[in-house]
Scaffold this motif. Structure first.
Motif: not given
Length: 293
Positions: A50-59
């Protein structure tokens, strides 16, 4: 079953530089879009994200703020399930406060993660005075901090968290435990010491009321099933308790071993005997509360 996924990565390697992918195999070294995530989720028809939390990808450092804007664009697009973001930040810098202040009035930004398990980061980084001061500043501004660090350095996170009692600390991936060691029926002395140290550090972290744990990140090297994952999952669940654990997919990194839908199905199977209310907390309610979704 409706779920909130607290750990979703997406990336386009044609648009962003991800130095850590240079040594990775073909499973991860490709583009992963929100459409890929939705398609892989559809393979498990009994579950709905239903929902998701985007987590940074160490760019790469020079692309951090551009990645932040990419994440916020996802959050603001009502056609997908991404509802919140954990952005990147370098807490070793005294300019960090100025950096994070730019995001204080953006409700989709819930906190900051700095990856501490890569070779370029020295052990003990999170124990510096500057780092601790910046973690405290996060709590003062209603942001949380996500800790993702080497398993053998979990005690560093404990020492840091003790000094930041007003900041919510999220332990990523149960401390990056090795499920092959944790589930081994006859471990050797070194493996037994590894397991005992992991349990001790989880217990210390769980003794701090402001620390919570994501149930995720298990990447067995060989053949696996729910029973081989169960020991590590059960240990983390028992230590942190029903109100301080959250389901996370770690997509697409989960594709190294389990894949998205098989991981969800296995976690469902492992926790079913704990009851419906426990599962509601693990898969949905705790995340909604902790991330203010």
């Amino acid at each position: 079953m409706k779920l909130i996924d607290t750990h979703l990565h997406l990336w386009n390697i044609n648009e962003f530089s991800l130095p850590w992918l240079d040594g990775e195999g073909s499973v991860l070294k490709r583009n992963y879009s929100i459409n890929d995530y939705s398609k892989d989720m559809a393979a498990g028809s009994d579950y709905e994200i239903e929902k998701a939390v985007y987590v940074e990808v160490d760019s790469a450092d020079f692309e951090k703020e551009r990645e932040n804007q990419y994440a916020l664009n996802l959050c603001r697009d009502s056609s997908n399930m991404v509802s919140a973001a954990i952005i990147s930040g370098d807490l070793t810098k005294d300019q960090f406060k100025e950096y994070i202040n730019a995001y204080r009035d953006i409700p989709q930004v819930k906190g900051v993660r700095q990856v501490l398990h890569v070779p370029s980061v020295k052990p003990g980084t999170c124990l510096s005075g500057q780092f601790i001061e910046n973690v405290r500043y996060l709590g003062e501004n209603d942001f949380l901090f996500e800790g993702c660090l080497r398993n053998e350095e979990l005690h560093d996170l404990y020492q840091m968290a003790k000094q930041c009692p007003d900041t919510m600390i999220v332990l990523d991936h149960m401390g990056i435990a090795d499920p092959d060691i944790i589930s081994k029926p006859a471990p050797d002395a070194e493996e037994l010491a590894y397991k005992r140290k992991w349990i001790k550090n989880l217990t210390l972290l769980a003794g701090l009321e402001h620390v919570v744990c994501k149930i995720s990140g298990l990447n067995p090297a060989g053949e696996w099933n729910a029973d081989t994952l169960r020991p590590a999952v059960d240990i983390a669940l028992d230590i942190f308790g029903e109100d301080r654990v959250m389901f996370a997919s770690n997509y697409p990194v989960c594709n190294i071993a389990t894949g998205l839908s098989p991981w969800i199905k296995s976690l469902d199977e492992i926790t079913r005997e704990r009851g419906e209310e426990f599962q509601k907390k693990l898969f949905y309610n705790n995340a909604k509360r902790i991330y203010h979704l």
